[in-house]
Design a protein around this motif. Structure first.
Motif, PDB file in Angstrom:
ATOM      1  N   ALA A 197      12.460  -1.237  -2.980  1.00  0.00           N
ATOM      2  CA  ALA A 197      13.733  -0.554  -3.284  1.00  0.00           C
ATOM      3  C   ALA A 197      13.776   0.806  -2.610  1.00  0.00           C
ATOM      4  O   ALA A 197      13.584   0.885  -1.411  1.00  0.00           O
ATOM      5  N   LYS A 225       8.537   8.397  -6.589  1.00  0.00           N
ATOM      6  CA  LYS A 225       9.484   7.274  -6.618  1.00  0.00           C
ATOM      7  C   LYS A 225       8.761   5.950  -6.853  1.00  0.00           C
ATOM      8  O   LYS A 225       9.260   5.074  -7.556  1.00  0.00           O
ATOM      9  N   GLN A 226       7.577   5.821  -6.257  1.00  0.00           N
ATOM     10  CA  GLN A 226       6.808   4.592  -6.453  1.00  0.00           C
ATOM     11  C   GLN A 226       6.345   4.459  -7.901  1.00  0.00           C
ATOM     12  O   GLN A 226       6.298   3.350  -8.443  1.00  0.00           O
ATOM     13  N   ARG A 265       9.277   3.032  -9.651  1.00  0.00           N
ATOM     14  CA  ARG A 265       9.539   1.648  -9.234  1.00  0.00           C
ATOM     15  C   ARG A 265       8.523   0.680  -9.809  1.00  0.00           C
ATOM     16  O   ARG A 265       8.868  -0.412 -10.245  1.00  0.00           O
ATOM     17  N   GLU A 287       8.995  -1.235 -13.056  1.00  0.00           N
ATOM     18  CA  GLU A 287       9.887  -2.401 -13.099  1.00  0.00           C
ATOM     19  C   GLU A 287       9.146  -3.716 -12.945  1.00  0.00           C
ATOM     20  O   GLU A 287       9.749  -4.784 -13.082  1.00  0.00           O
TER      21      GLU A 287
END
Length: 158
Positions: A87, A122-123, A126, A129
């Motif tokens: 993403a 950001k990772q 992510r 999820e």
């Protein structure tokens, strides 16, 4: 650079990678790790500065998610399921980008502390999820839909 995974001498892609390293006078900086057991893989993730994937045929991309869990910035070819897997986390590059440009981006992810931190942050978001609490409701819903469709098919309902 450590190349992990199956690397067979007769594989044209493997030969292309080695030849590219030779052309750029980097072959002495390349380690061919081959297939790794779990402890070796763990050690590589724990010491990696960057996870760089040039796979054109990556399915779900489990190694991309694994790298995220080890706070290793991901730089990956934007092909197959890779864009959906990472993403907005990690950094994507296209097939037609020059190797020099991609290498500059790799260098930035390794050396630019601010950019590296931004990508890792950001990772971290992510990767959540892909945890059981995030996936379980979607998996349950999918199973229920499959079950309903199977029942409808058995009873001749379209």
């Amino acid at each position: 650079m450590i190349l992990a995974g199956d690397s067979r001498a007769f594989d044209p892609y493997f030969q292309h990678v080695l030849e590219t390293c030779r052309q750029h006078n980097q072959i002495e900086h390349v380690q061919l790790a081959g297939q790794l057991d779990e402890s070796e893989l763990l050690a590589y993730y724990q010491t990696a500065h960057l996870y760089w994937s040039a796979s054109e045929h990556e399915g779900f991309g489990a190694p991309l998610v694994e790298a995220m869990w080890f706070d290793v910035p991901v730089l990956a070819l934007s092909e197959a399921a890779v864009p959906e897997t990472i993403a907005d986390a990690g950094v994507l590059f296209d097939k037609d980008e020059s190797l020099e440009h991609v290498a500059e981006r790799a260098f930035e992810l390794v050396r630019n502390v601010t950019r590296r931190r931004e990508v890792i942050d950001k990772q971290r978001l992510r990767r959540r999820e892909f945890t059981l609490p995030a996936v379980a409701p979607r998996l349950k819903e999918l199973c229920e839909r499959i079950e309903a469709a199977s029942r409808a098919a058995l009873h001749g309902v379209a």
